[in-house]
Scaffold this active site. Structure first.
Site, PDB file in Angstrom:
ATOM      1  N   LYS A 202       0.831  -1.215   0.000  1.00 47.94           N
ATOM      2  CA  LYS A 202       0.000   0.000   0.000  1.00 47.94           C
ATOM      3  C   LYS A 202       0.867   1.268   0.000  1.00 47.94           C
ATOM      4  CE  LYS A 202      -3.277   2.951   0.514  1.00 47.94           C
ATOM      5  NZ  LYS A 202      -4.107   3.342  -0.620  1.00 47.94           N
ATOM      6  N   ALA A 250       0.490  17.010 -15.486  1.00 48.69           N
ATOM      7  CA  ALA A 250       1.159  18.056 -14.705  1.00 48.69           C
ATOM      8  C   ALA A 250       0.104  18.981 -14.097  1.00 48.69           C
ATOM      9  CB  ALA A 250       2.088  18.849 -15.617  1.00 48.69           C
ATOM     10  N   CYS A 258      -4.702  10.989   1.513  1.00 46.25           N
ATOM     11  CA  CYS A 258      -3.762   9.858   1.538  1.00 46.25           C
ATOM     12  C   CYS A 258      -2.332  10.219   1.145  1.00 46.25           C
ATOM     13  CB  CYS A 258      -4.263   8.753   0.626  1.00 46.25           C
ATOM     14  SG  CYS A 258      -5.733   7.955   1.277  1.00 46.25           S
TER      15      CYS A 258
HETATM   16  N1  LIG Z   1     -10.002   8.231   1.751  1.00 50.16           N
HETATM   17  C1  LIG Z   1      -9.331   7.515   0.875  1.00 50.16           C
HETATM   18  O1  LIG Z   1      -9.333   7.803  -0.329  1.00 50.16           O
HETATM   19  C2  LIG Z   1      -8.549   6.316   1.315  1.00 50.16           C
HETATM   20  C3  LIG Z   1      -8.147   5.362   0.362  1.00 50.16           C
HETATM   21  C4  LIG Z   1      -7.411   4.248   0.788  1.00 50.16           C
HETATM   22  C5  LIG Z   1      -7.051   4.109   2.118  1.00 50.16           C
HETATM   23  N2  LIG Z   1      -7.435   5.055   3.013  1.00 50.16           N
HETATM   24  C6  LIG Z   1      -7.049   4.854   4.417  1.00 50.16           C
HETATM   25  O2  LIG Z   1      -8.196   4.361   5.120  1.00 50.16           O
HETATM   26  C7  LIG Z   1      -8.248   4.905   6.444  1.00 50.16           C
HETATM   27  C8  LIG Z   1      -9.566   5.633   6.639  1.00 50.16           C
HETATM   28  O3  LIG Z   1      -9.609   6.732   5.747  1.00 50.16           O
HETATM   29  P1  LIG Z   1     -10.934   7.581   5.524  1.00 50.16           P
HETATM   30  O4  LIG Z   1     -10.637   8.563   4.473  1.00 50.16           O
HETATM   31  O5  LIG Z   1     -12.094   6.658   5.393  1.00 50.16           O
HETATM   32  O6  LIG Z   1     -11.015   8.312   6.944  1.00 50.16           O
HETATM   33  P2  LIG Z   1     -12.218   9.203   7.514  1.00 50.16           P
HETATM   34  O7  LIG Z   1     -11.586  10.188   8.413  1.00 50.16           O
HETATM   35  O8  LIG Z   1     -13.084   9.651   6.379  1.00 50.16           O
HETATM   36  O9  LIG Z   1     -13.082   8.182   8.376  1.00 50.16           O
HETATM   37  C9  LIG Z   1     -12.667   7.590   9.575  1.00 50.16           C
HETATM   38  C10 LIG Z   1     -13.896   7.343  10.436  1.00 50.16           C
HETATM   39  O10 LIG Z   1     -13.536   6.529  11.540  1.00 50.16           O
HETATM   40  C11 LIG Z   1     -14.268   6.971  12.665  1.00 50.16           C
HETATM   41  N3  LIG Z   1     -13.665   6.452  13.903  1.00 50.16           N
HETATM   42  C12 LIG Z   1     -12.606   6.936  14.594  1.00 50.16           C
HETATM   43  N4  LIG Z   1     -12.367   6.159  15.671  1.00 50.16           N
HETATM   44  C13 LIG Z   1     -13.291   5.153  15.651  1.00 50.16           C
HETATM   45  C14 LIG Z   1     -13.560   4.024  16.477  1.00 50.16           C
HETATM   46  N5  LIG Z   1     -12.842   3.751  17.576  1.00 50.16           N
HETATM   47  N6  LIG Z   1     -14.603   3.213  16.152  1.00 50.16           N
HETATM   48  C15 LIG Z   1     -15.344   3.461  15.059  1.00 50.16           C
HETATM   49  N7  LIG Z   1     -15.134   4.509  14.238  1.00 50.16           N
HETATM   50  C16 LIG Z   1     -14.112   5.343  14.524  1.00 50.16           C
HETATM   51  C17 LIG Z   1     -14.250   8.471  12.515  1.00 50.16           C
HETATM   52  O11 LIG Z   1     -15.239   9.084  13.308  1.00 50.16           O
HETATM   53  C18 LIG Z   1     -14.501   8.622  11.018  1.00 50.16           C
HETATM   54  O12 LIG Z   1     -15.873   8.683  10.720  1.00 50.16           O
HETATM   55  C19 LIG Z   1      -7.009   5.787   6.570  1.00 50.16           C
HETATM   56  O13 LIG Z   1      -5.977   5.030   7.126  1.00 50.16           O
HETATM   57  C20 LIG Z   1      -6.676   6.126   5.133  1.00 50.16           C
HETATM   58  O14 LIG Z   1      -5.313   6.405   4.953  1.00 50.16           O
HETATM   59  C21 LIG Z   1      -8.183   6.133   2.646  1.00 50.16           C
END
Ligand SMILES: NC(=O)c1ccc[n+]([C@@H]2O[C@H](COP(=O)([O-])OP(=O)(O)OC[C@H]3O[C@@H](n4cnc5c(N)ncnc54)[C@H](O)[C@@H]3O)[C@@H](O)[C@H]2O)c1
Length: 447
Positions: A202, A250, A258
């Site tokens: 990743k 570009a 991310c």
């Molecule tokens: N957004 C993207 O495009 C993307 C793509 C691939 C990977 N990721 C990875 O996935 C992960 C999540 O990203 P995201 O964009 O969905 O984040 P986000 O901030 O949109 O969502 C995270 C959610 O988790 C909740 N949360 C926090 N603590 C919690 C708990 N103890 N129990 C339940 N819920 C809880 C938050 O309230 C929030 O709603 C990150 O590590 C990110 O790097 C994101």
């Protein structure tokens, strides 16, 4: 079709909701848990907490199979528990895993076998630590799988249901098989590997994409210096089957939830292990500088920015989302405000609020550019493809377009009477603005 299972999801963000909605689409029962009451309230009443095309329809279509809750105990019934919580950067650049650890603290205790699946992006070595923590708590019936997510905001549902590959890193084969089975119905290569390699896949994939972006931005900057057109150059490069056409546009640099944090996390991870990841450090630096080049382009055309009205068109870090995390628009707005410019802003969906304090948000492009000395295309929204229009020309105080995404045809924009400057495309440093506007310039200089 996959055999129906019950899937628990920690986190109702982009990754959690897309994962939940898509697994429900594949026929599973899904329980989504979040800690923010307003988020759960909104989802229960069919309101979306953010903009993601196609996601509301998936959630609605599968409403009978998805439950939302604040209570982690409801996840007791789940066969697999997906961790989809945020992993933002700390001040040191390391990934902040506190949300992951809090989610683990809330794991329900069950007797039968459950698989804990890490979808959040985490540093290499996290799986080992989690496994040790689970064992330390006596949760020996909980297996662990790293199953990183590669979805891209704006096309997340499509990416989840039709991915390029599924990566599954596990300590035990039976857990890997259990997770692979959940994706039954999706035809794609499955990369089964060890946990550390899955975690690294990743981070390395993101780092490579960012490298391509910074590479083409550097090529763009050289193109500007030598009179070549980076759009043509990228087209010529992209036909090479060894290189491919993707991530060679570009622009004003990458942003988003991310890339910036994951590049920092990988750089920091390497340096914590005693290795200086020189190439990645350069990729990050190039990106930072790229965001700021717009300021120089503006100064080249309109001189000092104090008191100038600049319209930022598009605020989201990319089209198709309202996500403003690490968006180049935020850096640009604060740089412009620091230079004393008046910042006018428009976006079809992103609402920056306090993030862009000092800027004024307008409902339409035309209102945003009215009286402006320059319009900057920051996000590649389709709505901006017709920017070089008569209406916009008439509305602006000076017909200057800085196209941070190379969205417009330079010849057409110039033919429509605009001074136009893209990224890495030939520009004339002495581009003359129409007479009325020249007078404005003189007045400014004499002020
Ligand atoms: N957004 C993207 O495009 C993307 C793509 C691939 C990977 N990721 C990875 O996935 C992960 C999540 O990203 P995201 O964009 O969905 O984040 P986000 O901030 O949109 O969502 C995270 C959610 O988790 C909740 N949360 C926090 N603590 C919690 C708990 N103890 N129990 C339940 N819920 C809880 C938050 O309230 C929030 O709603 C990150 O590590 C990110 O790097 C994101």
């Amino acid at each position: 079709m996959a055999e129906s299972r019950t899937i628990g999801i920690f986190g109702a963000g982009w990754v959690g909701l897309v994962t939940g909605g898509c697994f429900a689409e594949l026929g599973h029962q899904v329980i989504v848990r979040d800690v923010v009451p307003e988020r759960i309230d909104a989802l229960e009443t069919g309101r979306m907490p953010f903009h993601e095309p196609g996601l509301p329809e998936v959630l609605e279509r599968n409403r009978a199979r998805i439950r939302y809750t604040l209570d982690a105990r409801e996840l007791t019934e789940a066969d697999a528990l997906f961790i989809c919580v945020q992993t933002p950067p700390t001040y040191s650049g390391d990934a902040d895993l506190s949300y992951v650890w809090t989610a683990l603290d809330d794991l329900p205790r069950v007797e039968r076998r459950q698989v804990l699946v890490m979808k959040s992006t985490v540093p290499v070595g996290t799986g080992e630590k989690v496994r040790a923590a689970l064992e330390g708590r006596g949760l020996i019936n909980v297996g662990y799988v790293s199953n990183p997510e590669f979805l891209s905001e704006g096309r997340a549902v499509q990416d989840f249901l039709d991915p390029d590959r599924i990566v599954i890193g596990a300590f035990a084969d039976e857990d890997a098989s259990a997770v692979e089975a959940l994706y039954g119905g999706i035809e794609t290569p499955v990369v089964r590997t060890d946990v550390a390699s899955a975690e690294m896949i990743k981070l390395a994939a993101n780092a490579f994409l960012m490298t391509r972006i910074s590479f083409i931005n550097e090529i763009a900057n050289v193109c500007e210096a030598v009179g070549a057109d980076v759009v043509e150059v990228a087209r010529g490069i992209g036909y090479d089957h060894r290189l491919g056409p993707h991530f060679l546009r570009a622009g004003i640099g990458y942003g988003g939830s991310c890339f910036p944090k994951d590049s920092l996390a990988l750089k920091q991870l390497a340096s914590n292990s005693g290795y200086h990841f020189q190439l990645l450090a350069a990729v990050i630096e190039v990106n930072e500088l790229q965001k700021r080049r717009v300021i120089q382009k503006l100064q080249k055309h309109i001189g000092k920015l104090r008191g100038k009205k600049v319209a930022l068109l598009g605020l989201a870090f990319k089209a198709g989302t309202d996500d403003l995390r690490e968006a180049p628009s935020l850096v640009l707005a604060s740089r412009l405000l620091a230079e004393g410019a008046e910042v006018r802003a428009w976006d079809p969906v992103a609402r920056p609020g306090e993030l862009m304090k000092g800027a004024v948000l307008y409902d339409t492009v035309l209102e945003a550019v009215r009286g402006a000395d320059a319009a900057v295309i920051v996000t590649e929204w389709d709505e901006l493809r017709g920017l070089a229009s008569k209406d916009v020309h008439e509305a602006m105080a000076r017909p200057l377009i800085i196209d941070g995404r190379n969205l417009l045809d330079p010849a057409q924009a110039r033919a429509a009477g605009f001074a136009y400057e893209g990224i890495g495309r030939p520009t004339s440093p002495t581009e003359v603005l129409p007479e009325t506007h020249e007078r404005d310039l003189e007045a400014e200089l004499n002020r």
